[in-house]
Design a protein around this motif. Structure first.
Motif, mmCIF file in Angstrom:
data_model
loop_
_atom_site.group_PDB
_atom_site.id
_atom_site.type_symbol
_atom_site.label_atom_id
_atom_site.label_comp_id
_atom_site.label_asym_id
_atom_site.label_seq_id
_atom_site.Cartn_x
_atom_site.Cartn_y
_atom_site.Cartn_z
ATOM 1 N N ALA A 153 5.794 0.439 2.974
ATOM 2 C CA ALA A 153 5.865 0.077 1.574
ATOM 3 C C ALA A 153 6.865 1.145 0.926
ATOM 4 C CB ALA A 153 4.603 0.342 0.835
ATOM 5 N N LYS A 154 6.831 2.277 1.407
ATOM 6 C CA LYS A 154 8.002 3.357 0.914
ATOM 7 C C LYS A 154 9.263 2.577 1.321
ATOM 8 C CE LYS A 154 4.613 7.056 1.606
ATOM 9 N NZ LYS A 154 4.041 8.092 2.369
ATOM 10 N N ASP A 155 9.720 2.328 2.425
ATOM 11 C CA ASP A 155 10.930 2.013 3.168
ATOM 12 C C ASP A 155 11.338 0.850 2.601
ATOM 13 O OD1 ASP A 155 10.793 4.342 4.605
ATOM 14 O OD2 ASP A 155 10.505 3.229 6.583
ATOM 15 N N ARG A 156 10.519 -0.175 2.378
ATOM 16 C CA ARG A 156 10.843 -1.403 1.833
ATOM 17 C C ARG A 156 11.474 -1.451 0.156
ATOM 18 N NH1 ARG A 156 6.547 -5.406 4.518
ATOM 19 N NH2 ARG A 156 6.920 -5.028 6.742
ATOM 20 N N PHE A 157 10.588 -0.655 -0.278
ATOM 21 C CA PHE A 157 11.126 -0.291 -1.977
ATOM 22 C C PHE A 157 12.303 0.360 -2.020
ATOM 23 C CE2 PHE A 157 10.694 1.637 -6.345
ATOM 24 C CZ PHE A 157 10.686 0.547 -7.119
ATOM 25 N N ALA A 158 12.452 1.459 -1.104
ATOM 26 C CA ALA A 158 13.763 2.097 -0.973
ATOM 27 C C ALA A 158 14.962 1.320 -0.587
ATOM 28 C CB ALA A 158 13.819 3.418 -0.041
ATOM 29 N N GLY A 159 14.605 0.354 0.137
ATOM 30 C CA GLY A 159 15.775 -0.694 0.303
ATOM 31 C C GLY A 159 16.111 -1.628 -0.836
ATOM 32 N N ALA B 230 6.925 -7.082 -1.273
ATOM 33 C CA ALA B 230 6.922 -6.124 -0.011
ATOM 34 C C ALA B 230 6.549 -6.989 1.186
ATOM 35 C CB ALA B 230 6.600 -4.835 -0.257
ATOM 36 N N ASN B 231 5.689 -7.991 0.824
ATOM 37 C CA ASN B 231 5.374 -9.028 2.011
ATOM 38 C C ASN B 231 5.114 -10.325 1.589
ATOM 39 O OD1 ASN B 231 2.883 -8.822 0.633
ATOM 40 N ND2 ASN B 231 1.692 -8.534 2.701
ATOM 41 N N ASP B 232 5.099 -11.006 2.423
ATOM 42 C CA ASP B 232 4.728 -12.399 2.121
ATOM 43 C C ASP B 232 3.510 -12.922 1.517
ATOM 44 O OD1 ASP B 232 7.354 -13.360 2.983
ATOM 45 O OD2 ASP B 232 6.551 -14.240 5.053
ATOM 46 N N ILE C 260 0.884 -1.094 -0.021
ATOM 47 C CA ILE C 260 0.047 -0.083 0.076
ATOM 48 C C ILE C 260 0.870 1.286 -0.140
ATOM 49 C CG2 ILE C 260 -1.824 1.388 1.030
ATOM 50 C CD1 ILE C 260 -2.753 -1.420 2.324
ATOM 51 N N LEU C 261 0.582 2.139 -0.940
ATOM 52 C CA LEU C 261 1.792 2.926 -1.195
ATOM 53 C C LEU C 261 1.728 3.997 -0.192
ATOM 54 C CD1 LEU C 261 1.472 3.343 -5.187
ATOM 55 C CD2 LEU C 261 3.238 1.997 -3.829
ATOM 56 N N ASP C 262 0.449 4.202 0.514
ATOM 57 C CA ASP C 262 0.602 5.370 1.517
ATOM 58 C C ASP C 262 0.987 4.909 2.913
ATOM 59 O OD1 ASP C 262 0.132 7.799 3.024
ATOM 60 O OD2 ASP C 262 -2.003 7.333 3.321
ATOM 61 N N THR C 263 1.857 4.043 2.930
ATOM 62 C CA THR C 263 2.282 3.324 4.320
ATOM 63 C C THR C 263 4.017 3.658 4.089
ATOM 64 O OG1 THR C 263 2.470 1.147 3.301
ATOM 65 C CG2 THR C 263 0.555 1.697 4.470
#
Length: 367
Positions: free
Chosen positions: A196-202, A249-251, A190-193
């Protein structure tokens, strides 16, 4: 009987903690805490343990990780002789706010809430409502960066995980699994979380460190297995044999991707996720999935209630919670085939939810 779900998110793992711990948690919890008028947010008298209301709220129980969160809340509640009210809002922000408004319209004097806000923007009204009503609130995962827990009394703590680190960890594991080169697709949450933002940055950090790995495409599947199944089908059709790996971004999304791969007859694609749900651990054991990261859902479900309970009953005063424990990163664990057996059914330390040990898993303050 012990609670044995430290690293597994299986339903049905909730159990009663040892009698000794229950007694320890209750002993002194009705005493006045040092430095405050009973340790409550408003500085009033401490609640009788029997008068405390415990509420856990997540998006839905169809997500095994979130179901395990509520199971952990049940286990803590049973430990202290109470029952947790389990709330779900199906990823609907309006419904979440309505549920919380209803709670806050009732008796809030000894109300403890452990809440997963649907997105960053959902957290401020929850916090303001709890502050106005004097309810004890712990949030996890999502909050705006400029919203400070220390500006509030009723908002006791915010717990999250270093999503950049976990996103990079599984990105690096994926790169290794495909031999350091090749195309991958990414399924975002969910993009407004913040998660999600941090994991994609990783993932982006991992791609920078593995320049021969190419991100062919990324789309959101909203942390949903069903959506991930359909998105993956589309992306496999679009990119075909160029897809060597799938970063999720999640299982739940990783498992949806695995189903799409199975339907497509593809067994040559590495898949990684985050949450360590039971099906993902099984998939890692049998070699169909490469890696996941555990944030220990059952512990999350219990620790938020435990923090609120200890303050509400006077064992802990808000002013005695260090600033770095008001908003903090908790420990997480990378799981691959060589260590997955260690995460299937190890026991949780019975002291985890004791009032004098609430912040033992802290990895530092959120900067």
């Amino acid at each position: 009987m012990k609670f044995t779900s430290r690293h597994t998110a299986a339903r049905g793992t909730a159990a009663v903690f040892g009698v000794a711990l229950a007694a320890a948690a209750l002993t002194g919890c009705t005493e006045t805490a040092a430095g405050g008028g009973g340790g409550t947010a408003e500085g009033g008298a401490a609640c009788d343990p029997a008068d405390v209301t415990l509420v856990g709220q997540v998006r839905n129980e169809s997500n095994p990780y979130e179901a395990s969160w509520l199971d952990g809340g049940d286990a803590f509640a049973e430990q202290v002789g109470l029952t947790q009210e389990r709330l779900t809002y199906d990823g609907d922000s309006t419904r979440q706010q309505e549920q919380i408004s209803q709670l806050l319209a009732g008796d809030t004097e000894c109300l403890v809430m452990n809440i997963l806000p649907n997105g960053d923007s959902d957290t401020p009204p929850i916090v303001e409502g709890a502050e106005e009503a004097g309810a004890y609130l712990v949030t996890q995962w999502n909050k705006p960066a400029d919203l400070n827990v220390t500006d509030y009394d009723s908002w006791l703590s915010h717990i999250t995980y270093n999503g950049v680190e976990s996103g990079k960890q599984i990105g690096d594991a994926l790169a290794e699994a495909i031999g350091g080169s090749g195309g991958i697709i990414a399924l975002q949450g969910i993009l407004d979380t913040g998660a999600a933002k941090d994991r994609f940055a990783g993932l982006e950090e991992s791609l920078a460190a593995n320049p021969d790995v190419e991100l062919l495409d990324d789309q959101t599947a909203n942390f949903s297995r069903a959506e991930a199944l359909e998105v993956t089908k589309t992306l496999l059709t679009k990119h075909g044999d160029d897809v060597k790996g799938i970063w999720a971004a999640n299982d739940d999304m990783a498992l949806g991707a695995l189903e799409a791969l199975q339907q497509a007859g593809r067994d040559d694609v590495a898949v990684v996720g985050i949450d360590a749900v039971p099906d993902a651990l099984t998939a890692i054991e049998d070699g169909t999935m490469t890696a996941t990261v555990s944030s220990d859902g059952p512990w999350q479900g219990g620790i938020g209630l435990a923090i609120g309970y200890c303050v509400a009953t006077g064992e802990l005063a808000v002013e005695d919670i260090a600033d770095e424990d008001r908003a903090w990163f908790a420990e997480q664990f990378l799981i691959q085939q060589d260590n997955v057996a260690d995460f299937v059914s190890p026991e949780t330390d019975e002291a985890d939810f004791a009032c004098d040990n609430l912040f033992s898993r802290s990895q530092g303050a959120i900067s």
